[in-house]
Design an enzyme around this catalytic site. Structure first.
Site, PDB file in Angstrom:
ATOM      1  N   GLU A  16      38.467  31.603  32.379  1.00  0.00           N
ATOM      2  CA  GLU A  16      38.986  32.061  33.666  1.00  0.00           C
ATOM      3  C   GLU A  16      38.235  31.465  34.863  1.00  0.00           C
ATOM      4  O   GLU A  16      38.806  31.264  35.922  1.00  0.00           O
ATOM      5  CB  GLU A  16      38.972  33.585  33.755  1.00  0.00           C
ATOM      6  CG  GLU A  16      40.009  34.271  32.857  1.00  0.00           C
ATOM      7  CD  GLU A  16      39.494  34.536  31.447  1.00  0.00           C
ATOM      8  OE1 GLU A  16      38.408  34.017  31.091  1.00  0.00           O
ATOM      9  OE2 GLU A  16      40.179  35.258  30.702  1.00  0.00           O
ATOM     10  N   PHE A  56      39.732  49.925  26.346  1.00  0.00           N
ATOM     11  CA  PHE A  56      39.444  48.571  25.888  1.00  0.00           C
ATOM     12  C   PHE A  56      39.773  47.565  26.998  1.00  0.00           C
ATOM     13  O   PHE A  56      40.841  47.612  27.594  1.00  0.00           O
ATOM     14  CB  PHE A  56      40.264  48.255  24.630  1.00  0.00           C
ATOM     15  CG  PHE A  56      40.067  46.842  24.155  1.00  0.00           C
ATOM     16  CD1 PHE A  56      38.819  46.415  23.709  1.00  0.00           C
ATOM     17  CD2 PHE A  56      41.114  45.932  24.181  1.00  0.00           C
ATOM     18  CE1 PHE A  56      38.632  45.108  23.290  1.00  0.00           C
ATOM     19  CE2 PHE A  56      40.930  44.632  23.754  1.00  0.00           C
ATOM     20  CZ  PHE A  56      39.689  44.206  23.318  1.00  0.00           C
ATOM     21  N   GLN A  57      38.835  46.677  27.271  1.00  0.00           N
ATOM     22  CA  GLN A  57      38.951  45.658  28.323  1.00  0.00           C
ATOM     23  C   GLN A  57      39.214  46.266  29.699  1.00  0.00           C
ATOM     24  O   GLN A  57      39.880  45.675  30.542  1.00  0.00           O
ATOM     25  CB  GLN A  57      40.019  44.605  27.981  1.00  0.00           C
ATOM     26  CG  GLN A  57      39.606  43.761  26.765  1.00  0.00           C
ATOM     27  CD  GLN A  57      40.410  42.493  26.608  1.00  0.00           C
ATOM     28  OE1 GLN A  57      41.590  42.431  26.935  1.00  0.00           O
ATOM     29  NE2 GLN A  57      39.771  41.459  26.068  1.00  0.00           N
ATOM     30  N   LYS A  72      49.015  47.673  33.555  1.00  0.00           N
ATOM     31  CA  LYS A  72      50.067  47.206  32.652  1.00  0.00           C
ATOM     32  C   LYS A  72      51.336  48.045  32.772  1.00  0.00           C
ATOM     33  O   LYS A  72      52.446  47.509  32.706  1.00  0.00           O
ATOM     34  CB  LYS A  72      49.541  47.234  31.215  1.00  0.00           C
ATOM     35  CG  LYS A  72      50.381  46.408  30.246  1.00  0.00           C
ATOM     36  CD  LYS A  72      49.708  46.326  28.886  1.00  0.00           C
ATOM     37  CE  LYS A  72      50.519  45.465  27.922  1.00  0.00           C
ATOM     38  NZ  LYS A  72      49.893  45.400  26.593  1.00  0.00           N
ATOM     39  N   MET A 113      18.160  18.030  40.972  1.00  0.00           N
ATOM     40  CA  MET A 113      17.722  18.636  42.232  1.00  0.00           C
ATOM     41  C   MET A 113      16.589  19.632  41.971  1.00  0.00           C
ATOM     42  O   MET A 113      15.640  19.728  42.743  1.00  0.00           O
ATOM     43  CB  MET A 113      18.896  19.321  42.929  1.00  0.00           C
ATOM     44  CG  MET A 113      18.626  19.676  44.380  1.00  0.00           C
ATOM     45  SD  MET A 113      18.214  18.255  45.415  1.00  0.00           S
ATOM     46  CE  MET A 113      19.814  17.829  46.103  1.00  0.00           C
TER      47      MET A 113
END
Lengths: 584, 186
Positions: A52, A114-115, A164, A482
């Site tokens: 993502e 969940f999630q 959802k 760097m």
């Protein structure tokens, strides 16, 4: 037009009506209804990323290179948390982006399902605004408002969290024209009196300089045109931040190069010694100002910015002008012309002569080698061999990024995609994919360091899947360059964890993904190798083995002023005291 | 190369210092912020203050216009003049914010706070507490044989003063609402 449809269909219809042709995303349990709706249509192209974070940076690349907002779809929980870095990156660099995240069903919110994650809570400080939609009836309007907020005023990322059950339920669809977009309407026109005050300063200035930034690019191509006209008409010198490169052409007569920590000698000394600084769409970032109390001590300062909170945040300015760069420059030109196009021509000429002396220092000169490829040389050759091409450049973050800004020339806006404010390693590869998806027939090159590149290397899979022929030009020094440079200068040459002892074979890696790998170790072979990369029709990983201990100069050390630049290795002995070491 | 050489140990300043060009003195300001009464709006405002390191001395919030769904947040904050300006600019650009008023600079305003004090005591202490409450025009809203609950409305200073007076008289617990403020006149 209002009709009943499911929440998932509303999402797709709203995106279509907002003119979206491409979304970047990754499916999961809480966005399955939306993915089902995407499956059943052909107007919007969905690009399946590999992570993502990659989706957000790809959307940033798409947005920065097209001027349109980038759109991302992620699932709940880890999908949304993985988007946080990209949201923060877009917030810092004012990139318009709309992230649609799935959420657990509204009746399960708060149950540690969940999630489940508190996505609006987590993303509140890293978005311009965000919404949790609890009612399908509100979904269309919220998405239209999200586009409005992301693209108006100072652009930025927004997030719409959609449970959802809201995606499954039916609701009324309303079109963008009918939607109530709320009261968010930032002003775009600048105050006439303030603009006139700036015109008066322009007429009197003996040592003026334009200091421009990403706001010019965000304001649209017209703003860059107006800036060019203004610079030409006044003959004032111009420098730019990292984010603003390309608004004024690098080949232009008045161009000083980039300013700031790794900016050119002439740009930084012009900023330090000027008597009028005209800041256009930049924000006096600490990479630009160096030591605040020694910043351009003799100048009057004007600041054009659409965000009122940018005014006087870091540097006190004499003439603040709140408005969109394009609108303000248009009015500025009009007023200046109507008053007879006056400047102190002779004094400005003398100022240019002074600047030419600084330019003659040739601050970007470096010791080349015929045995080992110098990173600066690699970029000089890449520039020479791609000049004039329809070219887009993205970068990762680090030394290579600064060298790219120094040694590549940008003639047009929207051609340079880099993570400026947040400095996100791993930005460049996904951004190059997003840019290539938006410009399939153009040359897109990601200038990378091997360490940054590895952070999101999984997106090579995306490039292969969508036949995005992105060129990954990796300046491989087997170091976090760097970090290594700062450890050398500030931490007694104790190189704590700034190299990798287990790098992959980048040529084999390219082949494993299904692309082409090229390795180059000899400066004599470099041109041919670059041409081989450019001529290959497909994604390429170019492993350019460069000098491992090269430092990036010029450099204004942390806590120092613009006229205290380090020009090369010989200047670095004992120059940074312990006070500077605490800064980043 | 003719870079300027620096002396070792030269003084150095943080690039992140907000240099106070308009003076170092901290001031206290009362801000009235009109916002959409939507989910999370208070978290947004508080998050701005904590995220950017600003102070909150007092904060009150309630819906003030049910029809148009507006809430009013009253914030008392301290900072240098440049920090106060930043706070106002940062608040103003938030999407759900309609308007930000700095009541401290926009002319005279009135500030009121409500507080409840639970005072325990018997005999003389109890009588003294009641007498003091009368002087302050605090109301008794609950009493038992060994306790009072006083209600007091006034400026924060007045409430501080009352709390100080009650301390030796058996002050057990204080509940304060925080400041509500409004401009005088019309």
């Amino acid at each position: 037009m209002s009709r009943q449809m499911t929440g998932a269909d509303i999402v797709v219809q709203a995106l279509k009506d907002q003119g979206v042709d491409t979304v970047f995303g990754y499916p999961g349990g809480a966005v399955l209804p939306i993915y089902d709706a995407i499956f059943q249509q052909n107007d919007i192209r969905h690009i399946l990323v590999r992570h993502e974070q990659g989706a957000t940076h790809a959307a940033e690349g798409y947005a920065r290179s097209t001027g349109k907002p980038g759109v991302v779809i992620v699932t709940s929980g880890p999908g949304a948390t993985n988007a946080v870095t990209g949201l923060t990156d877009a917030l810092m660099d004012s990139i318009p982006m709309i992230v649609l995240s799935g959420q657990v069903p509204s009746f399960m919110i708060g149950s540690d399902a969940f999630q489940e994650a508190d996505t609006v809570g987590i993303t509140r400080p890293c978005t311009k605004h965000n919404w949790l939609v609890k009612d399908t009836e509100m979904l269309a309007e919220t998405i239209h408002e999200a586009f409005h907020v992301a693209t108006n005023g100072r652009p930025g990322p927004v997030l719409v969290d959609i449970p959802k059950d809201v995606q499954f339920a039916s609701g009324n669809y309303i079109s963008p024209a009918k939607a109530d977009l709320g009261h968010y309407q930032p002003r775009v026109k600048g105050d006439k009196d303030a603009i006139t005050a700036l015109v008066e300063l322009i007429e009197k200035a003996k040592k003026p300089v334009f200091y421009t930034g990403g706001g010019v690019i965000n304001s649209g191509k017209g703003a860059s045109q107006l800036l060019r006209e203004l610079v030409k008409a006044t003959n004032f010198p111009i420098t730019s931040t990292l984010m603003g490169l390309g608004a004024y052409p690098a080949s232009g007569d008045n161009w000083l190069g980039m300013l700031g920590m790794h900016g050119t000698y002439e740009a930084n000394l012009a900023m330090h010694d000027c008597d009028l600084m005209i800041c256009v769409g930049a924000r006096f970032d600490d990479r630009i100002t160096g030591r605040i109390d020694a910043f351009s001590p003799k100048s009057k300062k004007a600041h054009i910015d659409i965000d009122p909170s940018s005014i006087n945040k870091v540097i006190h300015v004499d003439v603040p002008i709140i408005g969109d760069v394009g609108h303000v420059l248009e009015d500025l030109l009009k007023i200046w012309k109507s008053r007879g196009r006056k400047t102190k021509t002779a004094d400005v000429k003398k100022w240019h002569a002074q600047i030419d002396q600084w330019r003659a220092v040739d601050c970007l000169a470096f010791k080349n080698s015929d045995k080992i490829i110098k990173p600066q040389y690699a970029l000089q050759r890449l520039e020479a061999l791609t000049k004039g091409m329809d070219r887009y450049i993205t970068t990762e973050v680090g030394q290579h990024q600064m060298w790219a800004a120094q040694y590549l020339g940008f003639e047009e806006p929207n051609r340079w995609m880099t993570s400026g404010g947040l400095g996100t390693m791993g930005y460049g590869l996904p951004a190059s994919v997003g840019t290539q998806i938006a410009h399939p027939d153009s040359l897109v090159i990601n200038i990378a360091g091997e360490a940054s590149w590895l952070m999101n290397m999984q997106e090579m899979g995306t490039a292969i899947q969508y036949r995005a022929p992105v060129k990954q030009f990796i300046l491989n020094n087997e170091r976090l360059g760097m970090v290594r440079q700062w450890q050398e200068l500030l931490h007694g040459e104790r190189y704590s964890h700034s190299w990798s002892e287990a790098l992959p074979d980048f040529v084999k890696l390219a082949e494993a993904f299904g692309g082409k790998g090229i390795r180059c170790t000899d400066p004599a072979d470099l041109d041919d190798a670059i041409m081989e990369m450019l001529n290959y029709d497909g994604p390429v990983i170019f492993d350019c083995r460069v000098e491992k201990h090269e430092n990036c100069f010029p450099m204004i050390p942390s806590g120092k002023a613009h006229n205290e630049m380090l020009m090369g290795e010989e200047d670095t002995q004992g120059v940074i005291d312990s006070g500077g070491a605490v800064l980043v | 190369m003719n870079a300027v050489k620096l002396k070792k140990g030269a003084s150095s300043f943080s690039a992140y210092d907000l240099k106070n060009f308009s003076g170092d003195t901290e001031e206290t300001h009362t801000l009235a912020v009109l916002v959409d009464n939507e989910a999370g709006v208070l978290a947004r405002v508080i998050g701005l203050f904590s995220g950017r390191g600003y102070n909150i001395e007092s904060l009150t919030v309630a819906e003030v216009d049910h029809e148009s769904n507006r809430s009013r947040i009253t914030i008392v904050t301290t900072g240098t003049p440049s920090v106060i300006e930043q706070i106002k600019a940062q608040l103003s650009r938030m999407v759900p914010v309609y308007d930000v008023h700095d009541l401290t600079v926009e002319g005279p305003s009135v500030e009121r706070e409500l507080a409840l004090f639970k005072v325990l005591g018997k005999g003389d202490k109890r009588l003294e507490a009641l007498r003091t409450a009368e002087i302050f025009r605090a109301r008794v809203v609950d009493s038992t044989l060994e306790s009072f609950v006083f209600e007091l409305t006034g400026t924060p200073e007045k409430i501080d003063a009352f709390a100080e007076m009650m301390q030796p008289l058996g002050l057990e617990e204080v509940a304060r609402t925080g400041v509500a403020a409004i401009a005088r006149g019309h």
